[in-house]
Design a protein around this motif. Structure first.
Motif, mmCIF file in Angstrom:
data_model
loop_
_atom_site.group_PDB
_atom_site.id
_atom_site.type_symbol
_atom_site.label_atom_id
_atom_site.label_comp_id
_atom_site.label_asym_id
_atom_site.label_seq_id
_atom_site.Cartn_x
_atom_site.Cartn_y
_atom_site.Cartn_z
ATOM 1 N N ARG A 95 0.821 -1.212 0.000
ATOM 2 C CA ARG A 95 0.000 0.000 0.000
ATOM 3 C C ARG A 95 0.857 1.265 0.000
ATOM 4 N NH1 ARG A 95 -3.115 -3.230 3.605
ATOM 5 N NH2 ARG A 95 -2.257 -2.192 5.447
ATOM 6 N N MET A 96 2.101 1.165 0.450
ATOM 7 C CA MET A 96 3.008 2.318 0.464
ATOM 8 C C MET A 96 4.094 2.141 -0.591
ATOM 9 S SD MET A 96 3.554 2.870 4.564
ATOM 10 C CE MET A 96 2.231 2.539 5.729
ATOM 11 N N ASP A 97 3.715 1.681 -1.740
ATOM 12 C CA ASP A 97 4.682 1.318 -2.768
ATOM 13 C C ASP A 97 5.592 2.487 -3.151
ATOM 14 O OD1 ASP A 97 5.666 -0.634 -4.772
ATOM 15 O OD2 ASP A 97 4.913 0.854 -6.181
ATOM 16 N N GLY A 98 5.023 3.692 -3.309
ATOM 17 C CA GLY A 98 5.823 4.848 -3.691
ATOM 18 C C GLY A 98 6.879 5.186 -2.655
ATOM 19 N N LEU A 99 6.471 5.207 -1.392
ATOM 20 C CA LEU A 99 7.406 5.512 -0.312
ATOM 21 C C LEU A 99 8.439 4.403 -0.161
ATOM 22 C CD1 LEU A 99 8.085 7.504 1.994
ATOM 23 C CD2 LEU A 99 6.595 6.144 3.473
ATOM 24 N N ALA A 100 8.002 3.146 -0.290
ATOM 25 C CA ALA A 100 8.904 2.012 -0.095
ATOM 26 C C ALA A 100 10.042 2.014 -1.112
ATOM 27 C CB ALA A 100 8.126 0.701 -0.180
ATOM 28 N N GLN A 101 9.805 2.580 -2.291
ATOM 29 C CA GLN A 101 10.824 2.577 -3.333
ATOM 30 C C GLN A 101 11.726 3.813 -3.300
ATOM 31 O OE1 GLN A 101 9.499 1.474 -7.288
ATOM 32 N NE2 GLN A 101 7.723 0.406 -6.474
ATOM 33 N N HIS A 102 11.412 4.760 -2.419
ATOM 34 C CA HIS A 102 12.223 5.979 -2.359
ATOM 35 C C HIS A 102 13.552 5.683 -1.659
ATOM 36 C CE1 HIS A 102 13.438 10.128 -1.703
ATOM 37 N NE2 HIS A 102 12.461 10.501 -2.538
ATOM 38 N N PRO A 103 14.668 6.176 -2.166
ATOM 39 C CA PRO A 103 15.978 5.891 -1.550
ATOM 40 C C PRO A 103 16.147 6.449 -0.146
ATOM 41 C CG PRO A 103 16.163 7.544 -3.301
ATOM 42 C CD PRO A 103 14.792 6.960 -3.412
ATOM 43 N N SER A 104 15.311 7.408 0.248
ATOM 44 C CA SER A 104 15.420 7.994 1.591
ATOM 45 C C SER A 104 14.417 7.399 2.562
ATOM 46 C CB SER A 104 15.226 9.518 1.528
ATOM 47 O OG SER A 104 16.259 10.129 0.795
ATOM 48 N N ALA A 105 13.812 6.283 2.169
ATOM 49 C CA ALA A 105 12.788 5.676 3.020
ATOM 50 C C ALA A 105 13.037 4.181 3.180
ATOM 51 C CB ALA A 105 11.393 5.911 2.452
ATOM 52 N N PHE A 106 12.487 3.654 4.246
ATOM 53 C CA PHE A 106 12.555 2.219 4.531
ATOM 54 C C PHE A 106 11.214 1.830 5.131
ATOM 55 C CE2 PHE A 106 13.321 -1.186 7.654
ATOM 56 C CZ PHE A 106 13.904 -2.158 6.852
ATOM 57 N N VAL A 107 10.510 0.897 4.506
ATOM 58 C CA VAL A 107 9.189 0.478 4.983
ATOM 59 C C VAL A 107 9.267 -0.978 5.388
ATOM 60 C CG1 VAL A 107 6.753 0.196 4.427
ATOM 61 C CG2 VAL A 107 8.026 2.149 3.510
ATOM 62 N N ARG A 108 8.890 -1.237 6.612
ATOM 63 C CA ARG A 108 8.976 -2.597 7.136
ATOM 64 C C ARG A 108 7.653 -3.008 7.766
ATOM 65 N NH1 ARG A 108 12.329 -7.318 7.800
ATOM 66 N NH2 ARG A 108 11.241 -8.503 9.413
ATOM 67 N N PRO A 109 6.902 -3.925 7.121
ATOM 68 C CA PRO A 109 5.715 -4.477 7.772
ATOM 69 C C PRO A 109 6.122 -5.570 8.737
ATOM 70 C CG PRO A 109 5.941 -5.395 5.571
ATOM 71 C CD PRO A 109 7.088 -4.423 5.757
ATOM 72 N N SER A 110 5.456 -5.616 9.884
ATOM 73 C CA SER A 110 5.784 -6.620 10.891
ATOM 74 C C SER A 110 4.501 -7.205 11.463
ATOM 75 C CB SER A 110 6.609 -6.009 12.030
ATOM 76 O OG SER A 110 7.819 -5.478 11.542
ATOM 77 N N PRO A 111 4.510 -8.492 11.816
ATOM 78 C CA PRO A 111 3.321 -9.093 12.432
ATOM 79 C C PRO A 111 3.222 -8.695 13.893
ATOM 80 C CG PRO A 111 5.077 -10.708 12.304
ATOM 81 C CD PRO A 111 5.588 -9.469 11.617
ATOM 82 N N THR A 112 2.004 -8.633 14.411
ATOM 83 C CA THR A 112 1.822 -8.260 15.812
ATOM 84 C C THR A 112 2.230 -9.378 16.744
ATOM 85 O OG1 THR A 112 -0.453 -9.063 15.774
ATOM 86 C CG2 THR A 112 -0.109 -6.734 15.330
ATOM 87 N N GLY A 113 2.208 -10.595 16.268
ATOM 88 C CA GLY A 113 2.475 -11.719 17.158
ATOM 89 C C GLY A 113 1.354 -11.836 18.170
ATOM 90 N N GLU A 114 1.719 -12.125 19.424
ATOM 91 C CA GLU A 114 0.713 -12.300 20.468
ATOM 92 C C GLU A 114 0.634 -11.088 21.389
ATOM 93 O OE1 GLU A 114 1.823 -15.867 22.434
ATOM 94 O OE2 GLU A 114 1.286 -17.161 20.761
#
Length: 349
Positions: free
Chosen positions: A128-147
């Protein structure tokens, strides 16, 4: 004899962990160096290590965190929450691009819900954040909530520290937004943004008190389109503002910022980013930010204590067998739950 051998093995394991933390192996020192040099692959792998529940990964992750320099606090942390569908990912992407336009580097930690049955997670925020994720000044990391309750992954705070070590000076944390103690993310961020939907209910019933009274910014998103929708957004915002008058003053002494807008309006998002950045600058000058950071450290210490106590208790020899036995007795009404827990703890002392 067997008991003595088991205790000795556990003592040696604890000593190995202590040594690994005190003197991180060369592998971890090199890994930490690569993270600090901006190696995105090393950063991503480090976060995966932090999120792992494997005992051996736990030892390695703690050694890695020890190899990093102390947290200097230069990065500002934004927290975002709101019900599913409110547009958090869209707003965060727009805010991230606005911050990059101000010469900031942005890391996004987007926490996705995990299945309580399988532990699986969709992890769709990066898409959903494809534009931001591809920017060289950005890092997008999805993480699971776990328990973890509250929609914040167990290792979110450590992941934020890794991102800061990698040089990112703005860290945006998105919570699940399903109403599970969202103040957890508030306790690890410098500004907490609550996104709302027009027509979401009256000021008392349409909110979670524990969320609103901690919000630094309350934004009515999707306040665009037909005139009726805009008017509904303004009416809803007025209701929430009125509800806030019933609550105690914020801990930091500053009332929340209220407003309407749309994540699709980049100009409007930029204006809000400017206002938030100005509030953060003022908070630093007035000492509010330092006091909030002090509370963050105290809250994190408390959370880590609770986590470590639980981990060590569950790791004790005989825990699983005793736990299953007591669960069976509770299910058959042979013992009260509080008696079961007390007996378990007393037996493991």
């Amino acid at each position: 004899m067997a008991k003595d051998l088991e205790n000795e093995a556990r003592r040696r394991a604890v000593e190995r962990i202590r040594q690994a933390k005190a003197h991180p192996p060369a592998e971890m020192q090199d890994w930490a160096h690569r993270i600090q040099s901006g190696d995105r692959v090393a950063l991503a792998k480090a976060i995966s290590l932090i999120e792992s529940h494997r005992p051996e990964d736990r030892i390695r992750s703690e050694a890695l965190m020890t190899a990093l320099p102390p947290n200097n606090g230069h990065a500002l942390r934004y927290g975002f929450t709101g019900v599913p569908g409110v547009g958090k990912s869209t707003w965060i992407e727009a805010a991230g691009m606005a911050l990059i336009g101000q010469d900031h580097s942005v890391a996004v930690l987007a926490v996705d819900p995990s299945s309580s049955r399988t532990g699986g997670s969709m992890l769709g925020d990066k898409t959903r954040m494809d534009g931001l994720a591809q920017h060289p000044s950005a890092f997008v990391r999805p993480s699971p909530t776990g328990e973890t309750l509250g929609g914040v992954a167990r290792a979110t705070s450590e992941s934020a520290r890794l991102c800061e070590a990698a040089g990112f000076d703005r860290i945006l944390i998105e919570t699940v937004g399903v109403g599970q103690s969202e103040i957890e993310v508030r306790r690890m961020t410098d500004v907490f943004v609550l996104l709302m939907l027009p027509g979401g209910g009256d000021g008392v019933q349409g909110i979670k008190r524990g969320i609103l009274e901690w919000a630094d910014v309350v934004l009515m998103n999707k306040a665009d389109g037909p005139k009726e929708r805009v008017e509904m957004a303004q009416s809803s915002l007025a209701a929430y503002r009125g509800a806030l008058d019933l609550l105690p003053p914020p801990l930091d002494g500053e009332p929340p910022l209220f407003g309407t807008g749309s994540a699709l309006d980049s100009t409007r998002v930029c204006e809000w980013v400017d206002r938030i950045e100005a509030r953060l600058a003022a908070a630093r000058t007035k000492g509010h930010l330092e006091r909030r950071r002090t509370r963050q450290h105290a809250d994190m210490l408390e959370a880590m204590l609770n986590s470590e106590v639980l981990h060590r208790m569950r790791s004790k020899p005989g825990f699983q067998a005793a736990w299953k036995q007591l669960q069976n007795e509770v299910q058959h009404a042979q013992i009260q739950p509080f008696d079961a827990v007390r007996r378990l703890l007393d037996g493991l002392d």
